[in-house]
Motif scaffolding. Sequence first.
Motif, mmCIF file in Angstrom:
data_model
loop_
_atom_site.group_PDB
_atom_site.id
_atom_site.type_symbol
_atom_site.label_atom_id
_atom_site.label_comp_id
_atom_site.label_asym_id
_atom_site.label_seq_id
_atom_site.Cartn_x
_atom_site.Cartn_y
_atom_site.Cartn_z
ATOM 1 N N SER A 1 0.826 -1.204 0.000
ATOM 2 C CA SER A 1 0.000 0.000 0.000
ATOM 3 C C SER A 1 0.863 1.257 0.000
ATOM 4 O O SER A 1 0.371 2.356 -0.235
ATOM 5 C CB SER A 1 -0.919 0.002 1.228
ATOM 6 O OG SER A 1 -0.149 0.031 2.432
ATOM 7 N N ASN A 2 2.144 1.077 0.283
ATOM 8 C CA ASN A 2 3.098 2.186 0.282
ATOM 9 C C ASN A 2 4.225 1.858 -0.700
ATOM 10 O O ASN A 2 5.412 1.969 -0.383
ATOM 11 C CB ASN A 2 3.645 2.376 1.709
ATOM 12 C CG ASN A 2 4.398 3.671 1.880
ATOM 13 O OD1 ASN A 2 4.030 4.696 1.317
ATOM 14 N ND2 ASN A 2 5.465 3.631 2.656
ATOM 15 N N PHE A 3 3.819 1.464 -1.914
ATOM 16 C CA PHE A 3 4.756 0.814 -2.837
ATOM 17 C C PHE A 3 5.840 1.763 -3.337
ATOM 18 O O PHE A 3 6.895 1.304 -3.775
ATOM 19 C CB PHE A 3 4.002 0.217 -4.020
ATOM 20 C CG PHE A 3 4.818 -0.773 -4.803
ATOM 21 C CD1 PHE A 3 5.223 -1.970 -4.229
ATOM 22 C CD2 PHE A 3 5.213 -0.504 -6.101
ATOM 23 C CE1 PHE A 3 5.998 -2.883 -4.928
ATOM 24 C CE2 PHE A 3 5.974 -1.407 -6.813
ATOM 25 C CZ PHE A 3 6.367 -2.599 -6.221
ATOM 26 N N HIS A 4 5.604 3.077 -3.310
ATOM 27 C CA HIS A 4 6.633 3.990 -3.803
ATOM 28 C C HIS A 4 7.916 3.881 -2.964
ATOM 29 O O HIS A 4 9.017 4.072 -3.478
ATOM 30 C CB HIS A 4 6.115 5.431 -3.805
ATOM 31 C CG HIS A 4 5.936 6.018 -2.436
ATOM 32 N ND1 HIS A 4 4.812 5.792 -1.675
ATOM 33 C CD2 HIS A 4 6.762 6.803 -1.681
ATOM 34 C CE1 HIS A 4 4.935 6.435 -0.518
ATOM 35 N NE2 HIS A 4 6.094 7.043 -0.497
ATOM 36 N N THR A 5 7.759 3.536 -1.680
ATOM 37 C CA THR A 5 8.941 3.334 -0.839
ATOM 38 C C THR A 5 9.739 2.128 -1.316
ATOM 39 O O THR A 5 10.979 2.149 -1.357
ATOM 40 C CB THR A 5 8.529 3.137 0.630
ATOM 41 O OG1 THR A 5 7.749 4.251 1.051
ATOM 42 C CG2 THR A 5 9.747 3.008 1.521
#
Length: 258
Positions: A39-43
């Motif tokens: 859900s926080n894939f940009h990291t």
Amino acid sequence: MLNNSAESLGRFVRRFFRTVINYIKFVWELFKNIPGAFSNFHTTVEQMQVVGITSIPVVFAASMATGAIMSWQLAYQFGDMIPMMFVGMAVGKSVMVELCPILTAMVLAGRIGASMCSELGTMAVTEQLDAYKVLGLSPFKFLLAPRLIATVIMLPVLTVISIFIGIVGGYEVAHLYKEVSWSVFFYGVRMFYHNWDLVVGLIKATLYGFFISSYACFFGYYTHSGAEGVGKSTKATVVAGMTSILIGGFTLSKLLLV
């Protein structure tokens, strides 16, 4: 003296097994947070860039040297006794199954594993990890799981690049110094190539990526005692990673190459 040695050994054994148990619990918690990391894939993408793209130059140099040295030694040893196509066979087999997965992983254990651990360790001793918890944010979800995912994904990718560069480097040396033609060298590579060789290399790379990232996250997360603790955690990460890479490589070879 004997009693002191026995006590030291006992403390080491207790500390070792306590660390192993804590590591298993840590990995279980890490796995539970992997779905949330997407859900926080940009990291994760940022970590993939750090692990993969920035490591290409050093992987390129190590792979080129590996293929070149391997090819030169084989061509020198074979001489006029064995057809030169077997140089291509030996270089292709060795870099796919063993050399490139292991050397790429060891390069990343020293470069990325140490960097991850020191970064997380610094966050631990400066109470930044505690600040995440106070804000209701899970360090496992936002810091640790993305690093694990990124390393497990990018190490097989780097291994494929390493294999290609290693074979090309092997050919260049065989051609320049032993006058082995393109057709002869790659005839040996193709004739003895099996898809399973590449699969085994990628399975090893995936496992190595897990070792490197999980050790870096574990030792970094539990760092204490300031700068000295960061140094100890970084050293433990590199030693544990390289030891597991060597032992895991041998074990997987015994299991998969039968």
